[in-house]
Write a protein that holds these residues in place. Sequence first.
Motif, mmCIF file in Angstrom:
data_model
loop_
_atom_site.group_PDB
_atom_site.id
_atom_site.type_symbol
_atom_site.label_atom_id
_atom_site.label_comp_id
_atom_site.label_asym_id
_atom_site.label_seq_id
_atom_site.Cartn_x
_atom_site.Cartn_y
_atom_site.Cartn_z
ATOM 1 N N LYS A 91 -8.304 5.205 -4.922
ATOM 2 C CA LYS A 91 -9.054 5.408 -3.681
ATOM 3 C C LYS A 91 -8.309 4.915 -2.449
ATOM 4 O O LYS A 91 -8.258 5.587 -1.426
ATOM 5 C CB LYS A 91 -10.422 4.726 -3.780
ATOM 6 N N SER A 92 -7.724 3.714 -2.541
ATOM 7 C CA SER A 92 -7.122 3.113 -1.350
ATOM 8 C C SER A 92 -5.597 3.045 -1.386
ATOM 9 O O SER A 92 -4.980 2.620 -0.410
ATOM 10 C CB SER A 92 -7.674 1.707 -1.145
ATOM 11 N N SER A 93 -4.996 3.489 -2.496
ATOM 12 C CA SER A 93 -3.542 3.461 -2.651
ATOM 13 C C SER A 93 -2.957 2.074 -2.394
ATOM 14 O O SER A 93 -1.906 1.927 -1.801
ATOM 15 C CB SER A 93 -2.877 4.494 -1.717
ATOM 16 N N ARG A 94 -3.663 1.049 -2.830
ATOM 17 C CA ARG A 94 -3.176 -0.316 -2.687
ATOM 18 C C ARG A 94 -2.842 -0.856 -4.058
ATOM 19 O O ARG A 94 -3.435 -0.458 -5.058
ATOM 20 C CB ARG A 94 -4.221 -1.209 -1.999
ATOM 21 N N CYS A 95 -1.888 -1.769 -4.111
ATOM 22 C CA CYS A 95 -1.504 -2.365 -5.385
ATOM 23 C C CYS A 95 -2.726 -3.009 -6.033
ATOM 24 O O CYS A 95 -3.533 -3.660 -5.363
ATOM 25 C CB CYS A 95 -0.409 -3.413 -5.154
ATOM 26 N N THR A 96 -2.843 -2.849 -7.325
ATOM 27 C CA THR A 96 -4.008 -3.401 -8.016
ATOM 28 C C THR A 96 -4.022 -4.924 -7.996
ATOM 29 O O THR A 96 -5.055 -5.535 -8.276
ATOM 30 C CB THR A 96 -4.049 -2.913 -9.474
ATOM 31 N N PHE A 97 -2.889 -5.545 -7.675
ATOM 32 C CA PHE A 97 -2.830 -7.005 -7.594
ATOM 33 C C PHE A 97 -3.024 -7.527 -6.169
ATOM 34 O O PHE A 97 -2.908 -8.726 -5.942
ATOM 35 C CB PHE A 97 -1.492 -7.519 -8.138
ATOM 36 N N LEU A 98 -3.314 -6.632 -5.239
ATOM 37 C CA LEU A 98 -3.557 -7.050 -3.858
ATOM 38 C C LEU A 98 -5.017 -7.456 -3.707
ATOM 39 O O LEU A 98 -5.928 -6.665 -3.963
ATOM 40 C CB LEU A 98 -3.227 -5.912 -2.887
ATOM 41 N N GLY A 99 -5.241 -8.714 -3.291
ATOM 42 C CA GLY A 99 -6.601 -9.212 -3.151
ATOM 43 C C GLY A 99 -7.300 -8.657 -1.921
ATOM 44 O O GLY A 99 -6.681 -8.071 -1.028
ATOM 45 N N ARG A 119 0.836 -1.205 0.000
ATOM 46 C CA ARG A 119 0.000 0.000 0.000
ATOM 47 C C ARG A 119 0.870 1.254 0.000
ATOM 48 O O ARG A 119 1.967 1.264 0.542
ATOM 49 C CB ARG A 119 -0.906 0.038 1.234
ATOM 50 N N GLY A 120 0.330 2.300 -0.618
ATOM 51 C CA GLY A 120 0.959 3.610 -0.544
ATOM 52 C C GLY A 120 2.350 3.684 -1.146
ATOM 53 O O GLY A 120 3.157 4.517 -0.729
ATOM 54 N N MET A 121 2.636 2.863 -2.145
ATOM 55 C CA MET A 121 3.978 2.825 -2.712
ATOM 56 C C MET A 121 4.150 3.763 -3.908
ATOM 57 O O MET A 121 5.251 3.872 -4.454
ATOM 58 C CB MET A 121 4.324 1.393 -3.131
ATOM 59 N N GLY A 122 3.073 4.427 -4.333
ATOM 60 C CA GLY A 122 3.192 5.370 -5.443
ATOM 61 C C GLY A 122 3.737 4.718 -6.698
ATOM 62 O O GLY A 122 3.250 3.666 -7.131
ATOM 63 N N ASP A 123 4.779 5.322 -7.271
ATOM 64 C CA ASP A 123 5.373 4.770 -8.497
ATOM 65 C C ASP A 123 6.727 4.113 -8.209
ATOM 66 O O ASP A 123 7.571 4.007 -9.088
ATOM 67 C CB ASP A 123 5.521 5.852 -9.561
#
Length: 208
Positions: free
Chosen positions: A76-84, A26-30
């Motif tokens: 919205k949640s700043s979480r990786c799109t691959f995080l379930g 989460r929250g890792m930006g780019d």
Amino acid sequence: MNRLLSANDLARVSTRECEGCGECCRGMGDTIHLDPYDIYLLTKHLHCTVNDLMDTSIGLHVEDGLVIPHLLMTEKSSRCTFLGADGRCRIHAFRPGFCRLFPLGREYRDGTFGYFIVPEACKKPGQVKVRIKNYLGYEDIVSYERFTLTWHTFVREMQTLLARAEADYRSQAAVYLLRLFYVKPYDTEAPFMPQFEARLADARDTFS
């Protein structure tokens, strides 16, 4: 200067207490950069192209004149799109190198590199020692490390070259490298390294 660890060293990086909190996703930006081997693995196992993943799971940013792909975080949640939803990585078996490293880092010195533990990177207790090459989980760690060093060296060379170039040339070169190493599909039924080395040779010829 601290001693760097090798792939054969033991490091206290594995935690038996991981319950899928997903805080490291989460929250890792780019900052979760993708290299060509990451792209090869993602497209191989997801049965898609880079263009299929662009703007949904992969973004682009410019760093020192080069266009670098990275894993996207949701808006919205700043979480990786691959995080379930369960806090587990949906691509864990073929996750990118940056993700495999956590909570390790890499430092390049004198034409090679080593590993170091990032202090307090993982907040979970119960960390135990594990051999780094086993923790990373690559089938052929020697080939992977050779690729990593080769790619890092080439990227630094290109950044140095483009820093002295005019704006139009920098832009054209950055697009060329992006297409050559990332957008141009890899044959995922064939080994990665020969394909990478052929593209690298093409790039060196172009900029020689």
